[in-house]
Design a protein around this motif. Sequence first.
Motif, PDB file in Angstrom:
ATOM      1  N   ARG A  61       6.746   3.645  -7.778  1.00 45.52           N
ATOM      2  CA  ARG A  61       6.147   3.906  -6.454  1.00 45.52           C
ATOM      3  C   ARG A  61       7.200   4.194  -5.400  1.00 45.52           C
ATOM      4  N   THR A 117       0.843  -1.192   0.000  1.00 53.09           N
ATOM      5  CA  THR A 117       0.000   0.000   0.000  1.00 53.09           C
ATOM      6  C   THR A 117       0.882   1.247   0.000  1.00 53.09           C
ATOM      7  N   ASP A 118       0.286   2.381  -0.310  1.00 59.68           N
ATOM      8  CA  ASP A 118       1.018   3.646  -0.230  1.00 59.68           C
ATOM      9  C   ASP A 118       1.520   3.871   1.193  1.00 59.68           C
ATOM     10  N   ASN A 149       5.354   4.533   2.197  1.00 55.20           N
ATOM     11  CA  ASN A 149       5.726   5.781   2.870  1.00 55.20           C
ATOM     12  C   ASN A 149       6.455   5.533   4.183  1.00 55.20           C
TER      13      ASN A 149
END
Length: 106
Positions: free
Chosen positions: A72, A49-50, A54
């Motif tokens: 990404r 996932t983002d 992150n």
Amino acid sequence: MNIVGITSCTCGIAHTYMAREKLLETGEKFGWSVKIETQGSGGVEFALTDEDINAADCVLIASDVAVSGTERFKGKPMVKVPVATAIKSPEHLLRKIEEKLGALKK
């Protein structure tokens, strides 16, 4: 330490998943957060996932073929190795990543 990554092998079956399991087991042993996406014959599984990306300190690509979606990871330190390295020497690999990140912070 938070590591995210992708595993993929030429056939996209056994070694892809073996590498993922070895990295997850070793990460747990070290007390690290390790999340690994697989890109194999069945497509993408365990997609990152983002939020996962992150929070990551580093991206690990353990692959013998081209993987998709690496854009990404822009701006994150990245380590690329053959999938066999993740299977045969996961502890050594994660320690090398730890060393590399320590050197980047100096």
